[in-house]
Motif scaffolding. Structure first.
Motif, PDB file in Angstrom:
ATOM      1  N   LEU A   9      37.172  43.093  79.948  1.00  0.00           N
ATOM      2  CA  LEU A   9      36.219  43.009  78.874  1.00  0.00           C
ATOM      3  C   LEU A   9      36.068  44.429  78.251  1.00  0.00           C
ATOM      4  CD1 LEU A   9      33.914  41.043  78.067  1.00  0.00           C
ATOM      5  CD2 LEU A   9      32.833  41.885  79.981  1.00  0.00           C
ATOM      6  N   LEU A  10      36.265  45.496  79.193  1.00  0.00           N
ATOM      7  CA  LEU A  10      35.763  46.763  78.666  1.00  0.00           C
ATOM      8  C   LEU A  10      36.845  47.150  77.789  1.00  0.00           C
ATOM      9  CD1 LEU A  10      33.946  48.255  81.687  1.00  0.00           C
ATOM     10  CD2 LEU A  10      32.785  47.445  79.653  1.00  0.00           C
ATOM     11  N   GLY A  11      38.190  46.871  77.994  1.00  0.00           N
ATOM     12  CA  GLY A  11      39.165  47.569  77.384  1.00  0.00           C
ATOM     13  C   GLY A  11      39.846  46.511  76.344  1.00  0.00           C
ATOM     14  N   MET A  12      38.934  45.461  75.859  1.00  0.00           N
ATOM     15  CA  MET A  12      39.362  44.499  75.245  1.00  0.00           C
ATOM     16  C   MET A  12      39.873  45.149  73.865  1.00  0.00           C
ATOM     17  SD  MET A  12      37.104  41.353  73.668  1.00  0.00           S
ATOM     18  CE  MET A  12      35.961  41.863  74.641  1.00  0.00           C
ATOM     19  N   ARG A  13      39.360  46.063  73.280  1.00  0.00           N
ATOM     20  CA  ARG A  13      39.680  46.365  71.822  1.00  0.00           C
ATOM     21  C   ARG A  13      41.119  47.055  71.756  1.00  0.00           C
ATOM     22  NH1 ARG A  13      35.793  45.005  68.729  1.00  0.00           N
ATOM     23  NH2 ARG A  13      33.857  45.457  69.146  1.00  0.00           N
ATOM     24  N   SER A  14      41.580  47.604  73.143  1.00  0.00           N
ATOM     25  CA  SER A  14      42.908  48.269  73.075  1.00  0.00           C
ATOM     26  C   SER A  14      44.111  47.260  73.610  1.00  0.00           C
ATOM     27  CB  SER A  14      42.733  49.452  74.023  1.00  0.00           C
ATOM     28  OG  SER A  14      42.526  49.036  75.326  1.00  0.00           O
ATOM     29  N   LEU A  15      43.496  46.075  74.414  1.00  0.00           N
ATOM     30  CA  LEU A  15      44.259  44.954  74.513  1.00  0.00           C
ATOM     31  C   LEU A  15      44.681  43.849  73.810  1.00  0.00           C
ATOM     32  CD1 LEU A  15      42.795  43.967  78.144  1.00  0.00           C
ATOM     33  CD2 LEU A  15      44.952  45.195  77.936  1.00  0.00           C
ATOM     34  N   TYR A  16      43.907  43.674  72.871  1.00  0.00           N
ATOM     35  CA  TYR A  16      43.900  42.615  71.755  1.00  0.00           C
ATOM     36  C   TYR A  16      43.717  43.075  70.685  1.00  0.00           C
ATOM     37  CZ  TYR A  16      43.065  39.900  76.268  1.00  0.00           C
ATOM     38  OH  TYR A  16      43.041  39.280  77.613  1.00  0.00           O
ATOM     39  N   GLU A  17      44.919  42.554  69.616  1.00  0.00           N
ATOM     40  CA  GLU A  17      44.795  42.903  68.211  1.00  0.00           C
ATOM     41  C   GLU A  17      43.544  42.134  67.609  1.00  0.00           C
ATOM     42  OE1 GLU A  17      48.304  41.824  66.202  1.00  0.00           O
ATOM     43  OE2 GLU A  17      49.370  43.621  67.102  1.00  0.00           O
ATOM     44  N   LEU A  37      38.850  33.608  67.925  1.00  0.00           N
ATOM     45  CA  LEU A  37      39.208  35.030  68.448  1.00  0.00           C
ATOM     46  C   LEU A  37      38.328  36.186  67.987  1.00  0.00           C
ATOM     47  CD1 LEU A  37      43.148  34.522  68.133  1.00  0.00           C
ATOM     48  CD2 LEU A  37      41.459  34.473  70.133  1.00  0.00           C
ATOM     49  N   ASN A  38      37.557  36.248  68.542  1.00  0.00           N
ATOM     50  CA  ASN A  38      36.292  37.606  68.518  1.00  0.00           C
ATOM     51  C   ASN A  38      35.932  37.894  69.570  1.00  0.00           C
ATOM     52  OD1 ASN A  38      33.740  36.525  68.681  1.00  0.00           O
ATOM     53  ND2 ASN A  38      34.343  34.928  66.911  1.00  0.00           N
ATOM     54  N   PRO A  39      35.403  39.337  69.614  1.00  0.00           N
ATOM     55  CA  PRO A  39      34.937  39.859  71.213  1.00  0.00           C
ATOM     56  C   PRO A  39      33.595  39.101  71.535  1.00  0.00           C
ATOM     57  CG  PRO A  39      35.694  41.631  69.791  1.00  0.00           C
ATOM     58  CD  PRO A  39      35.594  40.314  68.760  1.00  0.00           C
ATOM     59  N   THR A  40      32.858  38.688  70.772  1.00  0.00           N
ATOM     60  CA  THR A  40      31.623  38.038  71.230  1.00  0.00           C
ATOM     61  C   THR A  40      31.706  36.741  71.602  1.00  0.00           C
ATOM     62  OG1 THR A  40      30.304  39.234  69.580  1.00  0.00           O
ATOM     63  CG2 THR A  40      29.243  37.319  70.512  1.00  0.00           C
ATOM     64  N   PHE A  41      32.474  36.228  71.070  1.00  0.00           N
ATOM     65  CA  PHE A  41      32.956  34.535  71.696  1.00  0.00           C
ATOM     66  C   PHE A  41      33.868  34.408  72.744  1.00  0.00           C
ATOM     67  CE2 PHE A  41      35.001  30.147  71.135  1.00  0.00           C
ATOM     68  CZ  PHE A  41      33.805  29.575  71.264  1.00  0.00           C
ATOM     69  N   PHE A  42      34.896  35.675  73.045  1.00  0.00           N
ATOM     70  CA  PHE A  42      35.584  35.805  74.220  1.00  0.00           C
ATOM     71  C   PHE A  42      34.763  35.988  75.328  1.00  0.00           C
ATOM     72  CE2 PHE A  42      37.953  38.580  76.914  1.00  0.00           C
ATOM     73  CZ  PHE A  42      39.024  37.886  77.110  1.00  0.00           C
ATOM     74  N   THR A  43      33.736  36.850  75.088  1.00  0.00           N
ATOM     75  CA  THR A  43      32.688  37.298  76.445  1.00  0.00           C
ATOM     76  C   THR A  43      31.802  35.960  76.663  1.00  0.00           C
ATOM     77  OG1 THR A  43      32.832  39.441  75.398  1.00  0.00           O
ATOM     78  CG2 THR A  43      31.084  38.923  76.855  1.00  0.00           C
TER      79      THR A  43
END
Length: 81
Positions: A9-17, A37-43
């Protein structure tokens, strides 16, 4: 598992394009998939899954303890979700 999910969750921006807005803007396929596929919906989706797993585990644990206490064979069928 929730604790082990925190680095994802915390490293999402470096893990996923798809979690990087600049990459999404540059790729038409990622732009098309943006609603899913966006950080909010993923969380939110991850926490809904965790809540479901916790609920199922709690119910199975409750039914198992009840069967151990009473010996009711009908509870064994309930544990076979």
């Amino acid at each position: 598992m929730l604790v082990l999910f925190l680095p994802v969750l915390l490293g999402m921006r470096s893990l996923y394009e798809w979690a990087q807005p600049a990459m999404v803007a540059a790729d038409p396929i990622l732009e098309y998939k943006k609603p899913y596929l966006n950080p909010t919906f993923f969380t939110v989706r991850a926490f809904v899954y965790f809540a479901g797993w916790i609920l199922v585990a709690s119910l199975l644990n409750k039914w198992s303890r009840e069967q151990d206490r009473t010996g009711n064979p009908a509870l064994a069928a309930a544990c076979r979700l």
